[in-house]
Design a protein around this motif. Structure first.
Motif, PDB file in Angstrom:
ATOM      1  N   HIS A 382      58.632   8.142  50.174  1.00 15.49           N
ATOM      2  CA  HIS A 382      57.404   8.683  49.573  1.00 15.49           C
ATOM      3  C   HIS A 382      56.904   7.794  48.445  1.00 15.49           C
ATOM      4  N   LEU A 383      57.839   7.278  47.645  1.00 16.27           N
ATOM      5  CA  LEU A 383      57.400   6.385  46.560  1.00 16.27           C
ATOM      6  C   LEU A 383      56.826   5.098  47.132  1.00 16.27           C
ATOM      7  N   GLY A 384      57.387   4.662  48.255  1.00 15.64           N
ATOM      8  CA  GLY A 384      56.835   3.467  48.900  1.00 15.64           C
ATOM      9  C   GLY A 384      55.388   3.684  49.312  1.00 15.64           C
ATOM     10  N   ARG A 388      51.931   1.990  47.903  1.00 12.46           N
ATOM     11  CA  ARG A 388      50.910   1.405  48.790  1.00 12.46           C
ATOM     12  C   ARG A 388      49.516   1.923  48.406  1.00 12.46           C
ATOM     13  N   ALA A 389      49.438   3.198  48.055  1.00 12.82           N
ATOM     14  CA  ALA A 389      48.141   3.753  47.630  1.00 12.82           C
ATOM     15  C   ALA A 389      47.665   3.056  46.354  1.00 12.82           C
ATOM     16  N   ILE A 390      48.599   2.840  45.438  1.00 15.69           N
ATOM     17  CA  ILE A 390      48.244   2.173  44.178  1.00 15.69           C
ATOM     18  C   ILE A 390      47.785   0.745  44.471  1.00 15.69           C
ATOM     19  N   ARG A 391      48.519   0.090  45.348  1.00 12.13           N
ATOM     20  CA  ARG A 391      48.161  -1.278  45.710  1.00 12.13           C
ATOM     21  C   ARG A 391      46.762  -1.334  46.318  1.00 12.13           C
ATOM     22  N   ASP A 392      46.407  -0.279  47.043  1.00  8.73           N
ATOM     23  CA  ASP A 392      45.073  -0.242  47.663  1.00  8.73           C
ATOM     24  C   ASP A 392      44.006   0.300  46.707  1.00  8.73           C
ATOM     25  N   GLY A 393      44.363   0.431  45.439  1.00  6.81           N
ATOM     26  CA  GLY A 393      43.344   0.727  44.442  1.00  6.81           C
ATOM     27  C   GLY A 393      43.245   2.156  43.967  1.00  6.81           C
ATOM     28  N   VAL A 394      44.146   3.035  44.408  1.00  5.13           N
ATOM     29  CA  VAL A 394      44.072   4.428  43.941  1.00  5.13           C
ATOM     30  C   VAL A 394      44.758   4.517  42.573  1.00  5.13           C
ATOM     31  N   PRO A 395      44.070   5.017  41.556  1.00  6.20           N
ATOM     32  CA  PRO A 395      44.719   5.128  40.245  1.00  6.20           C
ATOM     33  C   PRO A 395      45.673   6.325  40.219  1.00  6.20           C
ATOM     34  N   PRO A 452      61.812  -4.653  48.453  1.00  6.65           N
ATOM     35  CA  PRO A 452      60.575  -5.152  49.059  1.00  6.65           C
ATOM     36  C   PRO A 452      59.984  -4.191  50.080  1.00  6.65           C
ATOM     37  N   LEU A 453      60.839  -3.496  50.843  1.00  7.51           N
ATOM     38  CA  LEU A 453      60.279  -2.539  51.797  1.00  7.51           C
ATOM     39  C   LEU A 453      59.913  -1.253  51.092  1.00  7.51           C
ATOM     40  N   GLY A 454      60.744  -0.871  50.142  1.00  7.88           N
ATOM     41  CA  GLY A 454      60.403   0.263  49.290  1.00  7.88           C
ATOM     42  C   GLY A 454      60.086   1.531  50.035  1.00  7.88           C
ATOM     43  N   GLY A 455      60.602   1.671  51.252  1.00  6.16           N
ATOM     44  CA  GLY A 455      60.352   2.918  51.961  1.00  6.16           C
ATOM     45  C   GLY A 455      58.939   3.046  52.440  1.00  6.16           C
ATOM     46  N   GLU A 456      58.217   1.940  52.497  1.00  9.09           N
ATOM     47  CA  GLU A 456      56.844   2.033  52.971  1.00  9.09           C
ATOM     48  C   GLU A 456      56.778   2.452  54.430  1.00  9.09           C
TER      49      GLU A 456
END
Ligand code: FCB
Length: 473
Positions: A382-384, A388-395, A452-456
Motif C-alpha cells: 500500500h505504501l508503494g 506512486r501517487a505522490i510521484r505522479d503529482g498527488v500531494p 526499489p520495488l517498494g510494494g508497488e
C-alpha cells in the motif's frame, strides 16, 4: 525513492476502541455502551468497558509510540467523557485526561491529530432524537468548542468526523453498529444533512476559537474503484463509478464530500431524496462548506473495474483464491494509488491517509514474539502505491496506520486484530509485533527501506496491467 520531506508517519486509534474506564471522569454512557449490552449485537458479548485500558496506561502506550518513532498519533476524544450529558456541563476531569495525553505526546515529540467524533455518541442525546434532531449540529458545535478551547493551545491538527458513511449506514440503516437502527431513506437523508452541517459548524468554530493556527480536515471512507488497465477511457469509467451514487443510501463518496467540499448536493442525491431534505437546506450548504486544509481518507480495500462496451465501468470478478485479510477484505493495494489521485483531482485538496491497515490472525509465537509478515507485506504494497501517487503529482501529506494497538473492533468485538502492537486482553500486556519494528525502519528512513520495488506491484494473484507497471520508483 523516499517520501517527501516532512511526510507525516503516524498510527491511529479511537476513544471507545481503546480507552476503557467507562465510568471514570464522570463519563456518561454512549450509544456503544448501550449497544454492547444488547444481547447478540457484539461477538462473544464483548464490550469496550476495559478495551486496552488506555486511560490508565496511556503513558506506556505513548512510550511505545516513541519507540516506533511515530511522528504523529491520531486519537479521538470521547464526547461523553467530555460532556457526559452530550450538551451543557463539561467534565473537567474528562478534559484533563486529554490534556495529559496531549502533553505526554508532545513531550515524546509526537504530533497529536485529534478526531472530534469517532462514533461514541452520547446516549443522552440519542434519547433526544440523536442525529435526527434538528439541533444535533449545534450540539456537536458546542462539544467541539469545549475541546478546542481546552486543547488548541497545543493541538494544531483536527479531524471533525470519522467515516460518516459508516456510522450512518451501519448504525442507522443496517443496524449492525450502534445505535442499531434501521431507518427509512427519509430519515437517513436528514441524518446525513445534520451530520454535514455539524462538520461545517465545527470547522467554523475551530477556526474562530483555536489559539494556534488550526489545520482541519475530516475523514470519510474513501470508496475507490480502480481501473485494471490504464487507458484513458478505463480510468474515466473508474472515476465515474467512484463518484457515482447508484442507489439511495449512505454508501457512497459524493453525498458526503460534495456538500462539504464543493458546496452542493450531487444531482443524483437531489433526484433521489430532495423531498426529504429539511426546509432551508440550501442555506445550510453555505455553513457546511468551510475551507479545510486537507482531506482525510480511510482506505482499506477497493473495487476493480474494467471498461464495458458502452464506456461504463464493469466490476471485475474477484479471482478464485483472492488475497484477503482475516476480516475477509480483499487486498487491493492500487486503491492507495487511485483513491488519493481521484479524490485530489476532484476536490483539489492535499490528502492524508487517515486509516489503512488490516486485521490479521496474530498470536504470540513460541519465541515470545508476534510475527506478522502479512501486515508487513500489506503495508509495503500500500505504501508503494501511495508513493506512486505522490510521484505522479498527488500531494499526500501523511499516512496513519490503523491501528497502533489491537483493540475493540466494534461488532466484531476483540476478534479482529489490527494493531502494530499486540494486546493480550486478559493481562493487558503489550507486545510490539514484527510489523512495528518494520514500520519503525520505514519511518526512520522516510520510506527508503521499502526498497526499489517498494510494494508497488499489486498482489501476485491479481491479473491486470498494474503488474506490468509495478517495478521501479
Ligand atoms: C474503520 C473505523 C475504525 C476501525 C477500522 C478497522 O471503519 O474507522 O474505527 O474499526 O475501520
Amino acid at each position: 525513492m523516499s517520501f517527501p520531506t516532512g511526510f507525516v508517519w503516524g498510527a491511529g486509534t479511537s476513544s471507545y476502541q481503546i480507552e476503557g474506564a467507562v465510568d471514570e471522569h464522570g463519563r456518561g454512557p454512549s450509544v456503544w455502551d448501550a449497544f454492547c449490552r444488547t444481547p447478540g449485537k457484539i461477538k462473544h458479548g464483548d464490550t469496550g468497558d476495559i478495551a486496552c485500558d488506555h486511560v490508565a496506561r496511556y503513558r506506556g502506550d505513548v512510550a511505545l509510540m516513541k519507540q516506533i518513532g511515530l511522528g504523529a498519533y491520531r486519537l479521538s476524544v470521547s464526547w461523553p467523557r467530555v460532556m457526559p450529558g452530550g450538551d451543557g456541563a463539561v467534565s473537567e476531569a474528562g478534559l484533563a485526561f486529554y490534556d495529559r495525553l496531549v502533553d505526554e505526546l508532545l513531550g515524546a515529540g509526537i504530533t497529536p491529530y485529534v478526531t472530534i467524533f469517532h462514533w461514541d455518541y452520547p446516549l443522552a442525546l440519542y434519547r433526544r432524537g440523536g442525529w435526527l434532531n434538528p439541533s444535533s449540529a449545534s450540539w456537536f458545535e458546542a462539544y467541539a468548542g469545549a475541546v478546542v478551547d481546552r486543547l488548541s493551545d497545543r493541538v494544531r491538527d483536527w479531524i471533525t468526523i470519522n467515516e460518516p458513511q459508516v456510522f450512518i449506514n451501519h448504525g442507522h440503516t443496517t443496524g449492525e453498529n450502534a445505535p442499531g437502527l434501521r431507518l427509512p431513506i427519509g430519515d437517513i437523508t436528514r441524518i446525513v444533512h445534520n451530520t454535514l452541517l455539524a462538520h461545517g459548524l465545527a470547522v467554523r468554530c475551530i477556526r474562530e476559537r483555536a489559539r494556534t493556527r488550526a489545520r482541519i480536515g475530516w475523514a470519510p471512507v474513501g470508496l475507490v474503484n480502480s481501473p485494471v488497465g490504464d487507458s484513458p477511457a478505463e480510468v474515466e469509467a473508474a472515476r465515474a463509478k467512484t463518484f457515482a451514487i447508484e442507489q439511495p443510501g449512505a454508501w457512497n463518496n459524493t453525498w458526503f464530500n460534495d456538500p462539504v467540499l464543493l458546496g452542493r448536493y450531487p444531482d443524483e442525491v437531489l433526484g433521489l431524496v430532495a423531498e426529504h431534505l429539511p426546509a432551508g437546506w440550501e442555506r445550510d450548504l453555505e455553513a457546511m462548506r468551510q475551507p479545510v486544509d486537507f482531506l482525510g481518507l480511510n482506505i482499506y480495500q477497493g473495487g476493480r473495474v474494467s471498461l464495458g462496451e458502452g464506456g461504463e465501468a464493469v466490476p471485475v470478478r474477484q479471482e478464485t483464491g483472492r488475497a484477503r485479510t482475516a476480516f475477509g477484505w480483499s487486498i487491493t493495494p492500487e486503491a492507495l494509488y487511485w483513491g488519493p489521485r481521484f479524490f485530489h483531482e476532484r476536490y483539489k485538496l492535499p490528502i492524508v491517509i487517515t486509516e489503512n491497515g488490516l486485521a490479521n490472525l496474530d498470536w504470540v509465537h513460541l519465541d515470545g514474539r508476534v510475527h506478522d509478515p502479512q501486515r508487513i507485506d500489506y503495508t509495503a504494497r500500500h505504501l508503494g502505491q501511495l508513493r506512486r501517487a505522490i510521484r505522479d503529482g498527488v500531494p499526500v501529506e501523511g499516512y496513519f496506520h490503523w491501528s497502533l494497538l489491537d483493540n475493540f473492533e466494534w461488532a466484531e468485538g476483540y476478534d479482529q486484530r489490527f494493531g502494530l502492537i499486540y494486546v493480550n486482553f486478559e493481562t493487558q500486556q503489550r507486545i510490539p509485533k514484527e510489523s512495528a519494528a518494520w514500520y519503525a525502519e520505514v519511518i526512520r528512513t522516510n520510506g527508503r527501506s521499502l526498497g526499489p520495488l517498494g510494494g508497488e506491484a499489486v498482489p501476485a494473484n491479481a491479473a491486470g496491467a498494474d503488474q506490468a507497471r509495478g517495478g521501479g520508483s
